[in-house]
Enzyme design. Structure first.
Site, PDB file in Angstrom:
ATOM      1  N   CYS A 177       0.392  -1.145   0.036  1.00 56.31           N
ATOM      2  CA  CYS A 177      -0.059   0.469   0.296  1.00 56.31           C
ATOM      3  C   CYS A 177       0.714   1.511   0.041  1.00 56.31           C
ATOM      4  CB  CYS A 177      -0.942   0.057   1.392  1.00 56.31           C
ATOM      5  SG  CYS A 177      -2.066  -1.232   1.293  1.00 56.31           S
ATOM      6  N   HIS A 256      12.366   1.898   5.678  1.00 52.81           N
ATOM      7  CA  HIS A 256      11.497   0.852   5.628  1.00 52.81           C
ATOM      8  C   HIS A 256      12.387   0.210   6.903  1.00 52.81           C
ATOM      9  CE1 HIS A 256      12.348  -2.453   3.452  1.00 52.81           C
ATOM     10  NE2 HIS A 256      11.834  -2.067   2.075  1.00 52.81           N
ATOM     11  N   HIS A 342      -3.612  19.849   6.721  1.00 52.12           N
ATOM     12  CA  HIS A 342      -4.373  18.602   6.265  1.00 52.12           C
ATOM     13  C   HIS A 342      -3.494  17.446   6.489  1.00 52.12           C
ATOM     14  CE1 HIS A 342      -7.052  21.547   4.778  1.00 52.12           C
ATOM     15  NE2 HIS A 342      -6.274  22.008   4.428  1.00 52.12           N
ATOM     16  N   HIS A 346      -3.100   6.972   5.311  1.00 49.39           N
ATOM     17  CA  HIS A 346      -3.364   5.893   4.420  1.00 49.39           C
ATOM     18  C   HIS A 346      -4.775   5.383   5.087  1.00 49.39           C
ATOM     19  CE1 HIS A 346      -2.920   1.720   2.870  1.00 49.39           C
ATOM     20  NE2 HIS A 346      -3.569   1.206   3.423  1.00 49.39           N
ATOM     21  N   ASN A 379     -10.122  -0.241   1.505  1.00 50.36           N
ATOM     22  CA  ASN A 379      -8.954  -0.025   1.106  1.00 50.36           C
ATOM     23  C   ASN A 379      -8.236  -0.108   0.005  1.00 50.36           C
ATOM     24  OD1 ASN A 379      -6.423  -0.285   0.981  1.00 50.36           O
ATOM     25  ND2 ASN A 379      -6.033  -1.520   2.818  1.00 50.36           N
TER      26      ASN A 379
END
Length: 451
Positions: A177, A256, A342, A346, A379
């Site tokens: 995602c 990561h 704003h 996700h 999603n």
């Protein structure tokens, strides 16, 4: 006492030539630095795919479909229905045509059909809206995690629209995602070395091939969460595009966590004992996401937060570490609302949005765009942060000068942040994926305990 004779040659012009040479070198260096300084990356526009009404899947339809075609045991069907009802997804999200069939068809032709339907529609709309000739696209980047066909998705788009033979094209897969912001980061890096260029970024996830037909609960969650969607994003580093751009990219940071085994395995595609393939979402996912976000904002914070917030944070760190060792203490969470107007979190699920809001001390209003996107579209993976920005635009909330923080999470595990500054007056009357229903939002979403 020395005497200079009339015949002596006085070096009157010795120093001026040195000064002129130094000035010339300085001027040339400045010209070089100015010419090699990366131009700003502008977001001209983006188009989110809006599925047609006949592809919508209500909760009743979702349950009925499982009842009819599924060969899974009763408790497995009930678990998926329960998870869907608790997910925060409403009755307007969509499944591709393949999943409306009885029995469902997750074959290669239907996977191609879904991918082409979403991306071809979005690309056609954005090129037509801005009168962009496909041959003027210099960079094309697509991302789709599960579906990775040959020829690639980018090649499919090139073939459909007739892009130039020297277009720089890339297809990203397996990045989950968070791949949408990874793709934007790649476009940004390419635009640094490609002058006067247009980049087209296409983000989606194919739902057709990603369903799981086994009985492992951690692998069944994806069936209840993921829905059909995608986005086309048009970026440019051309100076003349500044006047028509909506946003300017300020920062993009990627974190990561792949070196940590628990993070690496938190979102993991695998097969069960019967050979059924699916994506497992581990119980530690929220904890992993929280750690990834913490590392990400450690890098982002100093660039965006006011000095007062950084001082309070550092002060709390010192107090907890040195002054209050025995009593412990709480690290101050900076007020990111002083850095951004704003937030686009996700829309991975209700729990993801709740966790990020809690970690950043945000209000439910700050997460409204994320919750409403989850409710209306489900999603949609890497494109969800763009549906959220489209929601804010349709509501007329984004003003010139506003700063937007997009937060994406993905397998690997990774957390990515993109910061955009609005550089235009956003017209809320311009149609987007929300235009047909924006007046109905926000809606009240019952708490999980109410189900």
């Amino acid at each position: 006492m020395s005497v200079i004779s009339e015949n002596s040659i006085i070096p009157t012009f010795t120093y001026p030539p040195l000064i002129i040479a130094a000035a010339t070198i300085t001027f040339l260096v400045l010209i070089y630095l100015l010419s090699t300084k990366p131009r700003p990356v502008y977001l001209i526009d983006f188009i989110c795919y809006r599925p047609p009404s006949h592809l919508r899947v209500s909760m009743a339809n979702f349950a009925e479909h499982l009842e009819i075609y599924s060969i899974q045991p009763r408790d497995t069907i009930d678990f998926q229905v329960k998870m869907a009802e608790k997910s925060g997804i409403g009755n307007e999200s969509a499944f591709p045509l393949s999943l409306h069939r009885i029995p469902l068809d997750n074959s290669l032709p239907f996977s191609r059909q879904e991918t082409e339907t979403v991306l071809f529609t979005a690309v056609d709309q954005i090129l037509d809206k801005h009168k962009v000739n496909p041959k003027s696209i210099d960079i094309l980047i697509t991302n789709c995690s599960i579906f990775c066909p040959t020829p690639s998705i980018s090649s499919t788009v090139i073939n459909k629209f007739g892009f130039r033979s020297n277009v720089k094209s890339f297809s990203l897969s397996g990045m989950g995602c968070g791949a949408g912001l990874v793709a934007v980061g790649l476009a940004k890096d390419l635009l640094k070395v490609s002058k006067n260029s247009l980049a087209l970024v296409l983000s989606m996830e194919a739902v057709t091939p990603s369903g799981y037909n086994g009985n492992i609960k951690s692998m069944l969650l994806a069936n209840a969460l993921f829905r059909m969607g995608g986005v086309a994003v048009l970026l440019s580093n051309k100076k003349q595009d500044q006047s028509r751009a909506k946003y300017k990219l300020k920062y993009l940071f990627r974190t990561h966590m792949g070196s940590d085994d628990r993070a690496y395995q938190s979102v993991y595609q695998q097969s069960d004992d019967t050979g059924e393939v699916g994506v497992s979402l581990s119980r530690s996912l929220l904890h992993v996401a929280a750690n990834a976000l913490k590392l990400n904002i450690t890098e982002l914070g100093p660039r965006v937060l006011p000095i007062s917030e950084m001082f309070l944070y550092l002060k709390s760190v010192v107090q907890c570490k040195f002054l209050n060792r025995e009593r412990g203490g709480e690290i101050y969470v900076p007020d990111f609302k002083k850095a951004f107007e704003h937030f686009c979190i996700h829309a991975g699920g209700r729990a993801v949005i709740d966790a990020v809001e809690g970690r950043l001390k945000l209000s439910r209003e700050d997460g409204e765009a994320s919750r409403m996107t989850l409710h209306r579209f489900g999603n949609t993976s890497s494109s969800s942060v763009w549906y959220e920005l489209a929601y804010l635009e349709a509501k007329g909330r984004v003003k010139n000068g506003d700063r937007v923080w997009q937060i994406g999470f993905g397998s690997g595990f990774k957390c990515n942040s993109a910061v955009w500054e609005c550089v235009s007056e956003i017209d809320s009357d311009v149609r987007n994926a929300w235009s047909d229903c924006i007046d109905s939002y926000p809606v009240e979403i019952p708490d999980v305990a109410d189900h």
